[in-house]
Enzyme design. Structure first.
Site, PDB file in Angstrom:
ATOM      1  CE  LYS A   1     -21.374 -28.460 -15.380  1.00 44.26           C
ATOM      2  NZ  LYS A   1     -22.549 -28.857 -14.589  1.00 44.26           N
TER       3      LYS A   1
ATOM      4  N   GLY B   1     -25.573 -18.642 -16.698  1.00 45.48           N
ATOM      5  CA  GLY B   1     -25.623 -18.936 -15.265  1.00 45.48           C
ATOM      6  C   GLY B   1     -25.375 -17.673 -14.470  1.00 45.48           C
ATOM      7  CB  SER B   2     -24.522 -17.247 -10.940  1.00 48.09           C
ATOM      8  OG  SER B   2     -23.343 -18.020 -10.887  1.00 48.09           O
TER       9      SER B   2
ATOM     10  CB  VAL C   1     -20.337 -19.611 -12.391  1.00 47.19           C
ATOM     11  CG1 VAL C   1     -19.640 -20.650 -13.253  1.00 47.19           C
ATOM     12  CG2 VAL C   1     -20.666 -20.210 -11.024  1.00 47.19           C
ATOM     13  N   GLY C   2     -19.800 -16.784 -14.069  1.00 45.36           N
ATOM     14  CA  GLY C   2     -19.410 -16.097 -15.308  1.00 45.36           C
ATOM     15  C   GLY C   2     -18.010 -15.491 -15.207  1.00 45.36           C
TER      16      GLY C   2
ATOM     17  CD  GLU D   1     -27.198 -14.587 -23.160  1.00 50.23           C
ATOM     18  OE1 GLU D   1     -27.991 -13.919 -22.475  1.00 50.23           O
ATOM     19  OE2 GLU D   1     -26.897 -14.271 -24.320  1.00 50.23           O
TER      20      GLU D   1
ATOM     21  CB  CYS E   1     -31.977 -14.732 -16.289  1.00 56.32           C
ATOM     22  SG  CYS E   1     -32.746 -15.086 -17.867  1.00 56.32           S
TER      23      CYS E   1
ATOM     24  CD  GLU F   1     -29.904 -13.378 -10.771  1.00 55.92           C
ATOM     25  OE1 GLU F   1     -28.792 -13.898 -10.588  1.00 55.92           O
ATOM     26  OE2 GLU F   1     -30.552 -13.475 -11.837  1.00 55.92           O
TER      27      GLU F   1
HETATM   28  P1  NAD Z   1     -24.682 -21.280 -11.623  1.00 55.92           P
HETATM   29  O1  NAD Z   1     -23.804 -20.206 -12.144  1.00 55.92           O
HETATM   30  O2  NAD Z   1     -24.537 -21.723 -10.231  1.00 55.92           O
HETATM   31  O3  NAD Z   1     -24.478 -22.604 -12.522  1.00 55.92           O
HETATM   32  C1  NAD Z   1     -24.608 -22.563 -13.919  1.00 55.92           C
HETATM   33  C2  NAD Z   1     -23.812 -23.703 -14.528  1.00 55.92           C
HETATM   34  O4  NAD Z   1     -22.429 -23.480 -14.265  1.00 55.92           O
HETATM   35  C3  NAD Z   1     -24.147 -25.082 -13.967  1.00 55.92           C
HETATM   36  O5  NAD Z   1     -24.108 -26.036 -15.004  1.00 55.92           O
HETATM   37  C4  NAD Z   1     -23.009 -25.321 -12.978  1.00 55.92           C
HETATM   38  O6  NAD Z   1     -22.741 -26.692 -12.766  1.00 55.92           O
HETATM   39  C5  NAD Z   1     -21.868 -24.654 -13.718  1.00 55.92           C
HETATM   40  N1  NAD Z   1     -20.733 -24.268 -12.872  1.00 55.92           N
HETATM   41  C6  NAD Z   1     -20.727 -23.939 -11.548  1.00 55.92           C
HETATM   42  N2  NAD Z   1     -19.463 -23.675 -11.138  1.00 55.92           N
HETATM   43  C7  NAD Z   1     -18.672 -23.804 -12.224  1.00 55.92           C
HETATM   44  C8  NAD Z   1     -17.268 -23.652 -12.447  1.00 55.92           C
HETATM   45  N3  NAD Z   1     -16.420 -23.329 -11.465  1.00 55.92           N
HETATM   46  N4  NAD Z   1     -16.787 -23.847 -13.697  1.00 55.92           N
HETATM   47  C9  NAD Z   1     -17.628 -24.174 -14.711  1.00 55.92           C
HETATM   48  N5  NAD Z   1     -18.950 -24.379 -14.562  1.00 55.92           N
HETATM   49  C10 NAD Z   1     -19.470 -24.182 -13.324  1.00 55.92           C
HETATM   50  O7  NAD Z   1     -26.179 -20.826 -11.948  1.00 55.92           O
HETATM   51  P2  NAD Z   1     -27.559 -21.569 -11.623  1.00 55.92           P
HETATM   52  O8  NAD Z   1     -27.860 -21.490 -10.172  1.00 55.92           O
HETATM   53  O9  NAD Z   1     -27.582 -22.919 -12.271  1.00 55.92           O
HETATM   54  O10 NAD Z   1     -28.581 -20.640 -12.437  1.00 55.92           O
HETATM   55  C11 NAD Z   1     -29.050 -19.427 -11.966  1.00 55.92           C
HETATM   56  C12 NAD Z   1     -28.312 -18.269 -12.617  1.00 55.92           C
HETATM   57  O11 NAD Z   1     -28.384 -18.345 -14.030  1.00 55.92           O
HETATM   58  C13 NAD Z   1     -28.963 -16.932 -12.257  1.00 55.92           C
HETATM   59  O12 NAD Z   1     -27.970 -15.987 -11.984  1.00 55.92           O
HETATM   60  C14 NAD Z   1     -29.725 -16.566 -13.532  1.00 55.92           C
HETATM   61  O13 NAD Z   1     -29.969 -15.194 -13.686  1.00 55.92           O
HETATM   62  C15 NAD Z   1     -28.809 -17.101 -14.579  1.00 55.92           C
HETATM   63  N6  NAD Z   1     -29.520 -17.301 -15.844  1.00 55.92           N
HETATM   64  C16 NAD Z   1     -29.247 -16.448 -16.885  1.00 55.92           C
HETATM   65  C17 NAD Z   1     -29.924 -16.597 -18.083  1.00 55.92           C
HETATM   66  C18 NAD Z   1     -29.659 -15.679 -19.253  1.00 55.92           C
HETATM   67  O14 NAD Z   1     -30.007 -16.028 -20.364  1.00 55.92           O
HETATM   68  N7  NAD Z   1     -29.081 -14.515 -19.030  1.00 55.92           N
HETATM   69  C19 NAD Z   1     -30.862 -17.629 -18.234  1.00 55.92           C
HETATM   70  C20 NAD Z   1     -31.100 -18.479 -17.153  1.00 55.92           C
HETATM   71  C21 NAD Z   1     -30.415 -18.317 -15.963  1.00 55.92           C
END
Ligand code: NAD
Length: 499
Positions: A190, A243-244, A247-248, A265, A300, A399
Site C-alpha cells: 500500500k 513512515g512516521s 504509525v510505526g 523505518e 527522513c 521531527e
Molecule cells: P505516515 O506514517 O503518516 O504514513 C506512512 C504510511 O502509513 C502511509 O502509506 C499511510 O497511509 C500509512 N498509514 C497511516 N496510518 C496507518 C495505520 N493506522 N495503519 C497502517 N498504515 C497507516 O508517514 P508520511 O507522512 O507518509 O511520511 C513521513 C514519515 O516517514 C516521516 O516521519 C519520515 O521520517 C518517515 N520516513 C522514513 C524513512 C526511512 O527510511 N526511515 C523514509 C522516508 C520517510
C-alpha cells in the site's frame, strides 16, 4: 503566469487508479475513491480506488495462496523476473519520475537526485536479483561429538504487508518489493494516499514483467482504514513499514498479539556536527541545502540539527542564513525550480506551528514565512533557520519534516558527541571535518544507523535503518534481505542412536 500542473497530467494521460488483486485490476468493492490534490497548486490531479477491508482481505488471501508455489520457483527464474522489472523501470524512467512529481511535487530537476529517482528503483531490483542464489545458511560444529550434523537454512517469512510513505514512492516501493520477492515472499503493498500514481505505474510494470497472480498485490487508500486493515490481517506474516514514528507504534501494536514480524523505518532528528577546519561557504550550503532544496526538508535523514564549534558558530549562522535565498519555488516541472511545497495542508499547519514555537525557543535568523503571489495556493514555506536553540527545545528534538534548521554551538568533541546523542531518534548523522582521526572517533561514538563524513547518501547495497526510536531492522544489502527470511536449524543424526 499562474502555476498549473494539469498540462503535465494530460501529457502523461493519467487514468483513474485501480487495485491489483490476485492478477486482476479492479475497482474498490465499495466504489470509494480518493482525489489527489497537488501540493504546489491545490489542483485536483486524479482519482484512485480506496480498498475496503474486504479488498484487503482478498489481497492478503491471494498472497497467502500464491506463497507455496512462489517459494518453489527456481532462484534463476526469480532473479530473471527481478531483472526484467528493473529493466522495465529504466525503460519508463522519465514517465515514472514525472508521475512522482505529479504525486509529491519533488522538483523534476531533483528527480535526477539518485536516491529519489527511477534509476535508484531499478538498481534496487537489480541488486536484489543478485541475492536469489546467495541466501545461504551455515554448517555448524557440534558440541557433543560427531553424532549430529547441524546446518541452517534461510526461508521466506511468508506474506509481507508493505506500507510506504509519500516522500520517496519510487525508491521505497522497490526497497520493499524487490527483497521480499527475491527472498521468496509474496506481497501486498500500500502506497501513501498522498503519492499513489507513481506506485500504480510501478505495480503495472511488476505485473507486465510476468509476476504470477497473487505473488504481488497492490491496494491504495487511506492509512487509518486500508492501511490498518492490512496490518491487522491475521494472515500477514510480516509488516515492513516506512513512515512516521506514530504509525510505526501502531504497526507494533497490531502485530503484537499474533507475534507478527515487523520492521520499521521511521523518522529522525539527525545531527550534523561541524568542526572549525571546514570551508564555511560549502558547509553553509550543505546545511541549508538539506532543508531547502528538493523536498524542502521532508526527508527522513535530513540533517536538521546542526551542531557547530563555537569558534566558527557566528560565521556559519550568518552564511547559512544567506543561503536560504538559494531556494527557487515554482512549477515543479520547470527545470529552474529547486524546492517543493509541503505535502498537504495538515503538514503546512504543523510546520507553521513549529516555526511559531521556535520563535520562543531560539533566535529566528532566516525565513519563518510563506511566499505569496502565484505560490499562495500551494503549501510553500520559506527555508527557515533558527540559531541558539537549546538541545532540549522541541525544534531540536522533534521531527518537523519541513524546511526548518536548528543550529546550536558546542565547545569540544566530547560536547558535540553528547549533544548529538541526546535524542530519542538515531537514523542518520554526519561530521564535517578534514581530520580523519576525529571523523572516525565521532562516527563510532554517535548513535545512528548511518553516518556521513563530509557528505551523506544512500545506496541499494548499503544497510539503512535506525537506532532507538528511528526504527527496527535494516533495508539494503544482506542485512536488508535477511529481514524477509526466517532462519531454520536442521540437525541430522549420523549415528544409529537418535539422541
Ligand atoms: P505516515 O506514517 O503518516 O504514513 C506512512 C504510511 O502509513 C502511509 O502509506 C499511510 O497511509 C500509512 N498509514 C497511516 N496510518 C496507518 C495505520 N493506522 N495503519 C497502517 N498504515 C497507516 O508517514 P508520511 O507522512 O507518509 O511520511 C513521513 C514519515 O516517514 C516521516 O516521519 C519520515 O521520517 C518517515 N520516513 C522514513 C524513512 C526511512 O527510511 N526511515 C523514509 C522516508 C520517510
Amino acid at each position: 503566469m499562474s502555476l498549473s500542473v494539469l498540462a503535465e497530467r494530460d501529457k502523461l494521460g493519467l487514468a483513474d487508479g485501480r487495485l491489483y488483486i490476485d492478477g486482476e485490476w479492479v475497482d474498490g468493492s465499495d466504489g470509494d475513491t480518493w482525489t489527489h490534490v497537488h501540493p504546489a497548486t491545490g489542483e485536483e490531479i486524479g482519482k484512485f480506488a480506496v480498498a475496503s477491508a474486504g479488498d484487503v482481505d482478498r489481497a492478503v488471501n491471494a498472497a497467502h495462496r500464491a506463497f507455496d508455489e512462489w517459494a518453489t520457483w527456481k532462484a534463476r527464474d526469480r532473479g530473471r523476473l527481478l531483472r526484467r522489472i528493473g529493466e522495465s523501470i529504466l525503460d519508463h524512467q522519465d514517465e515514472l519520475n514525472r508521475l512522482q512529481t505529479l504525486d509529491n511535487s519533488l522538483p523534476l530537476s531533483f528527480g535526477a537526485i539518485y536516491q529519489l529517482s527511477a534509476q535508484m528503483a531499478a538498481d534496487i531490483f537489480d541488486h536484489h536479483a543478485g541475492w536469489v542464489d546467495k541466501l545461504t545458511g551455515e554448517t555448524l560444529p557440534t558440541y557433543t561429538g560427531a553424532e549430529f550434523f547441524f546446518m541452517t537454512l534461510r526461508q521466506p517469512v511468508g506474506v509481507v504487508a508493505a506500507i510506504i510513505p509519500w516522500n520517496a514512492p519510487l525508491m521505497l516501493f522497490a526497497n520493499k518489493v524487490a527483497p521480499a520477492l527475491a527472498a521468496g515472499c509474496t506481497v501486498v503493498l500500500k502506497p501513501s494516499e498522498y503519492a499513489s500514481f507513481a506506485a500504480i505505474r510501478l505495480a503495472q510494470l511488476v505485473e507486465e514483467a510476468g509476476t504470477p497472480p497473487g505473488v504481488f498485490n497492490f491496494v491504495t487508500g487511506e492509512g487509518a482504514a486500508t492501511g490498518q486493515a492490512l496490518i491487522d490481517h491475521p494472515r500477514v506474516d510480516k509488516v515492513t513499514f516506512t513512515g512516521s514514528r506514530a504509525v510505526g507504534t501502531r504497526v507494533l501494536h497490531a502485530t503484537a498479539d499474533r507475534i507478527g514480524r515487523a520492521s520499521l523505518e521511521l523518522g529522525g532528528k539527525s545531527p550534523s556536527i561541524v568542526f572549525p577546519d571546514v570551508d564555511i561557504d560549502a558547509t553553509a550550503m550543505l546545511s541549508m541545502g538539506m532543508v531547502s532544496m528538493g523536498l524542502s526538508g521532508q526527508g527522513c535523514v535530513c540533517h536538521t540539527r546542526v551542531l557547530v564549534h563555537e569558534k566558527i558558530y557566528d560565521d556559519l549562522v550568518n552564511k547559512t542564513a544567506e543561503m536560504a535565498g538559494m531556494a527557487t519555488f515554482g512549477d515543479p516541472f520547470d527545470p529552474a525550480t529547486t524546492s517543493a511545497p509541503l505535502i498537504n495542508a495538515r503538514q503546512l499547519e504543523r510546520v507553521l506551528g513549529y516555526i511559531d514555537k521556535g520563535k520562543s525557543e531560539g533566535r529566528l535568523v532566516a525565513g519563518g514565512d510563506r511566499p505569496g503571489g502565484d505560490l499562495a495556493a500551494g503549501n510553500f514555506v520559506n527555508p527557515t533557520l533558527f540559531a541558539d536553540v537549546p538541545n532540549t527545545a522541541s525544534i531540536a528534538q522533534e521531527e518537523i519534516f519541513g524546511p526548518v534548521l536548528a543550529m546550536l554551538p558546542f565547545k569540544d568533541e566530547a560536547d558535540a558527541i553528547r549533544l548529538a546523542n541526546e535524542t530519542s531518534y538515531g537514523l542518520g548523522a554526519s561530521v564535517q571535518t578534514n581530520d580523519i582521526k576525529r571523523a572516525l572517533r565521532v562516527a563510532k561514538a554517535v548513535r545512528s544507523g548511518s553516518f556521513g563524513v563530509n557528505g551523506y547518501t544512500v545506496m541499494p547495497n548499503a544497510p539503512f535503518g535506525g537506532f532507538q526510536q528511528s526504527g527496527l531492522g535494516r533495508e539494503g544489502g544482506r542485512a536488508g534481505i535477511e529481514e524477509f527470511t526466517e532462519l531454520k536449524t536442521v540437525c541430522i543424526a549420523l549415528g544409529d542412536s537418535p539422541v
